[in-house]
Design a protein around this motif. Structure first.
Motif, PDB file in Angstrom:
ATOM      1  N   ILE A 103     -41.141 -12.555  11.731  1.00 36.63           N
ATOM      2  CA  ILE A 103     -41.649 -12.537  10.353  1.00 36.63           C
ATOM      3  C   ILE A 103     -41.608 -11.099   9.855  1.00 36.63           C
ATOM      4  CG2 ILE A 103     -43.652 -12.971   8.882  1.00 36.63           C
ATOM      5  CD1 ILE A 103     -44.454 -15.176  10.782  1.00 36.63           C
ATOM      6  N   ALA A 104     -40.827 -10.862   8.855  1.00 39.71           N
ATOM      7  CA  ALA A 104     -40.617  -9.497   8.355  1.00 39.71           C
ATOM      8  C   ALA A 104     -41.801  -9.055   7.500  1.00 39.71           C
ATOM      9  CB  ALA A 104     -39.335  -9.431   7.541  1.00 39.71           C
ATOM     10  N   ARG A 162     -59.623 -18.647   4.571  1.00 38.40           N
ATOM     11  CA  ARG A 162     -58.777 -19.813   4.800  1.00 38.40           C
ATOM     12  C   ARG A 162     -58.127 -19.768   6.183  1.00 38.40           C
ATOM     13  NH1 ARG A 162     -54.882 -21.267  -0.096  1.00 38.40           N
ATOM     14  NH2 ARG A 162     -54.620 -23.059   1.299  1.00 38.40           N
ATOM     15  N   ALA A 163     -57.785 -18.567   6.656  1.00 38.98           N
ATOM     16  CA  ALA A 163     -57.195 -18.439   7.989  1.00 38.98           C
ATOM     17  C   ALA A 163     -58.186 -18.886   9.066  1.00 38.98           C
ATOM     18  CB  ALA A 163     -56.748 -17.000   8.232  1.00 38.98           C
ATOM     19  N   TYR A 164     -59.475 -18.570   8.876  1.00 35.68           N
ATOM     20  CA  TYR A 164     -60.488 -19.037   9.821  1.00 35.68           C
ATOM     21  C   TYR A 164     -60.750 -20.535   9.653  1.00 35.68           C
ATOM     22  CZ  TYR A 164     -61.820 -14.454  11.632  1.00 35.68           C
ATOM     23  OH  TYR A 164     -61.814 -13.248  12.272  1.00 35.68           O
ATOM     24  N   LEU A 165     -60.765 -21.018   8.417  1.00 37.96           N
ATOM     25  CA  LEU A 165     -61.016 -22.440   8.174  1.00 37.96           C
ATOM     26  C   LEU A 165     -59.893 -23.283   8.773  1.00 37.96           C
ATOM     27  CD1 LEU A 165     -62.849 -24.534   6.781  1.00 37.96           C
ATOM     28  CD2 LEU A 165     -61.443 -24.255   4.727  1.00 37.96           C
ATOM     29  N   ASP A 166     -58.659 -22.870   8.571  1.00 43.92           N
ATOM     30  CA  ASP A 166     -57.521 -23.610   9.125  1.00 43.92           C
ATOM     31  C   ASP A 166     -57.469 -23.525  10.643  1.00 43.92           C
ATOM     32  OD1 ASP A 166     -56.804 -24.272   6.560  1.00 43.92           O
ATOM     33  OD2 ASP A 166     -55.320 -22.672   6.353  1.00 43.92           O
ATOM     34  N   ASP A 167     -58.131 -22.495  11.189  1.00 45.66           N
ATOM     35  CA  ASP A 167     -58.165 -22.323  12.639  1.00 45.66           C
ATOM     36  C   ASP A 167     -59.368 -23.032  13.275  1.00 45.66           C
ATOM     37  OD1 ASP A 167     -57.000 -21.306  14.970  1.00 45.66           O
ATOM     38  OD2 ASP A 167     -58.281 -19.540  14.970  1.00 45.66           O
ATOM     39  N   GLN A 210     -55.466 -13.481  10.711  1.00 45.02           N
ATOM     40  CA  GLN A 210     -56.837 -12.957  10.629  1.00 45.02           C
ATOM     41  C   GLN A 210     -56.860 -11.460  10.919  1.00 45.02           C
ATOM     42  OE1 GLN A 210     -58.880 -15.416  13.482  1.00 45.02           O
ATOM     43  NE2 GLN A 210     -58.347 -17.292  12.397  1.00 45.02           N
ATOM     44  N   GLN A 211     -56.154 -11.064  11.956  1.00 46.11           N
ATOM     45  CA  GLN A 211     -56.118  -9.645  12.318  1.00 46.11           C
ATOM     46  C   GLN A 211     -55.455  -8.813  11.223  1.00 46.11           C
ATOM     47  OE1 GLN A 211     -54.125  -8.910  16.015  1.00 46.11           O
ATOM     48  NE2 GLN A 211     -54.584  -6.734  16.046  1.00 46.11           N
ATOM     49  N   GLN A 212     -54.356  -9.295  10.681  1.00 45.62           N
ATOM     50  CA  GLN A 212     -53.637  -8.551   9.658  1.00 45.62           C
ATOM     51  C   GLN A 212     -54.442  -8.444   8.368  1.00 45.62           C
ATOM     52  OE1 GLN A 212     -50.989  -6.715   9.604  1.00 45.62           O
ATOM     53  NE2 GLN A 212     -51.011  -6.405   7.385  1.00 45.62           N
ATOM     54  N   ARG A 253     -47.782 -14.175   4.933  1.00 44.73           N
ATOM     55  CA  ARG A 253     -46.639 -14.779   5.622  1.00 44.73           C
ATOM     56  C   ARG A 253     -47.050 -15.295   7.001  1.00 44.73           C
ATOM     57  NH1 ARG A 253     -41.532 -10.670   4.207  1.00 44.73           N
ATOM     58  NH2 ARG A 253     -41.621 -10.943   1.925  1.00 44.73           N
ATOM     59  N   LEU A 254     -47.897 -14.539   7.691  1.00 41.20           N
ATOM     60  CA  LEU A 254     -48.374 -14.998   8.997  1.00 41.20           C
ATOM     61  C   LEU A 254     -49.201 -16.275   8.858  1.00 41.20           C
ATOM     62  CD1 LEU A 254     -49.409 -11.552  10.531  1.00 41.20           C
ATOM     63  CD2 LEU A 254     -47.511 -12.997  11.293  1.00 41.20           C
ATOM     64  N   TRP A 255     -50.082 -16.310   7.849  1.00 40.92           N
ATOM     65  CA  TRP A 255     -50.906 -17.511   7.621  1.00 40.92           C
ATOM     66  C   TRP A 255     -50.015 -18.694   7.235  1.00 40.92           C
ATOM     67  CZ3 TRP A 255     -51.192 -19.939   2.807  1.00 40.92           C
ATOM     68  CH2 TRP A 255     -52.072 -21.017   2.738  1.00 40.92           C
ATOM     69  N   ASP A 256     -49.055 -18.450   6.372  1.00 44.69           N
ATOM     70  CA  ASP A 256     -48.192 -19.526   5.902  1.00 44.69           C
ATOM     71  C   ASP A 256     -47.357 -20.105   7.039  1.00 44.69           C
ATOM     72  OD1 ASP A 256     -47.169 -21.094   3.678  1.00 44.69           O
ATOM     73  OD2 ASP A 256     -45.293 -19.982   3.910  1.00 44.69           O
ATOM     74  N   ALA A 257     -47.048 -19.283   8.047  1.00 44.93           N
ATOM     75  CA  ALA A 257     -46.272 -19.754   9.197  1.00 44.93           C
ATOM     76  C   ALA A 257     -47.157 -20.417  10.254  1.00 44.93           C
ATOM     77  CB  ALA A 257     -45.510 -18.587   9.821  1.00 44.93           C
ATOM     78  N   GLY A 258     -48.465 -20.439  10.032  1.00 41.98           N
ATOM     79  CA  GLY A 258     -49.374 -21.090  10.977  1.00 41.98           C
ATOM     80  C   GLY A 258     -49.869 -20.202  12.098  1.00 41.98           C
TER      81      GLY A 258
END
Length: 313
Positions: A178-179, A232-237, A207-209, A196-201
């Motif tokens: 992921i660029a 949202r990254a935590y909710l999806d996780d 979360q870190q980024q 981009r990291l979140w969108d890729a799952g």
């Protein structure tokens, strides 16, 4: 009472004094006394906001374009009228109150940023040590047995600690594929990479980024987007409780921000995931009252979906 409220009250008192003077000339003496009291209060506020007391923050006189000090009568020059003097001194008070207000707002914003960062660091520390136990205060240590009563026992072999499971080589390669954007706005690049990291799952990596973005650029225009996406990254996780904290902070930080309405709706979704119907209903009611246009526009489908998932009184 905050310094800002005290400043506004002091300035309001000065305006009232001016209006009273213009209507009843006989009250000039009382107006002068009240104006002097107002100036003393503003100087006291200056000492609170600017404790240094040096000459950088105090302007005892206002210099007019002709080089004269306005507000003071120079020897040999005709004195101004009482009304002109009052207007001059009120101008000076307005300038000082504006300076005080700016300084107080800067201090409040700095404190709010520090509190947000401390809360985030505490959550990160708790997440890194889920099994850590803190011994109760005041607990006495167990005394070692005496040499006469001690029973020899075989020393158990130390149990090696299990190695932390790291990401697989395949996952590392996928994340590296992921660029990261490269543009003139470094802050936007950091946020976009997290998106981009979140969108890729890749939720932990996102979360870190996004946390890195929030720490490096707390005042960036993307901040409201970053904090909402971090939730949202935590909710999806599957970490609804941590996600709810970020959603609530994003809404509380600025209800008029671009992603504050989204965070309020996602807060209701996190509460539904936690089976907290009461708080879910409160969040939905707040959204419907504060953002009626979005409730029938961009966020209508999500609002109706979450409303249909709970029964509110």
């Amino acid at each position: 009472m905050t310094l800002w409220q005290a400043s506004r009250m002091a300035l309001a008192g000065g305006v009232f004094a001016l209006s009273a003077f213009s209507v009843t000339p006989a009250a000039a003496q009382d107006t002068e006394a009240r104006l002097r009291k107002l100036e003393a209060e503003v100087r006291a506020l200056q000492r609170e906001v600017f404790p240094n007391g040096d000459g950088r923050f105090f302007t005892p006189e206002v210099i007019t374009p002709d080089g004269q000090a306005r507000g003071q009568v120079q020897p040999g020059t005709p004195s101004t009228t009482a009304l002109t003097d009052v207007l001059t001194r009120l101008d000076s008070l307005e300038t000082q109150v504006a300076r005080l207000t700016s300084r107080v707002e800067q201090q409040e914003n700095a404190m709010a940023g520090m509190e947000t960062r401390i809360a985030y660091l505490e959550r990160q520390l708790a997440a890194q040590q889920p099994g850590a136990l803190v011994p109760p205060q005041g607990t006495a240590e167990t005394p070692a047995p005496s040499a006469s009563t001690a029973t020899p026992a075989p020393t158990p072999a130390p149990t090696p600690a299990p190695a932390a499971a790291g990401p697989s080589p395949e996952r590392v390669a996928a994340v590296q594929a992921i660029a990261k954007p490269q543009s003139d706005d470094a802050g936007d690049d950091e946020y976009s990479y997290g998106f981009r990291l979140w969108d890729a799952g890749f939720y932990p990596e996102a979360q870190q980024q996004l946390a890195l973005f929030m720490e490096k650029y707390p005042n960036h225009w993307r901040t409201t987007y970053g904090r909402n996406l971090l939730g949202r990254a935590y909710l999806d996780d599957g970490q609804a409780r941590t996600a709810a904290t970020f959603f609530f902070e994003n809404y509380q930080a600025d209800p008029n921000a671009a992603r504050a309405p989204d965070s309020l709706l996602y807060l209701s979704e996190a509460m539904i995931a936690l089976d907290d119907t009461t708080r879910a209903c409160l969040a939905l009611a707040e959204f419907g009252d504060k953002y009626p246009a979005l409730a029938t526009g961009r966020l209508q489908s999500m609002y109706e979906r979450n409303t249909g998932r709970v029964t509110c009184e």
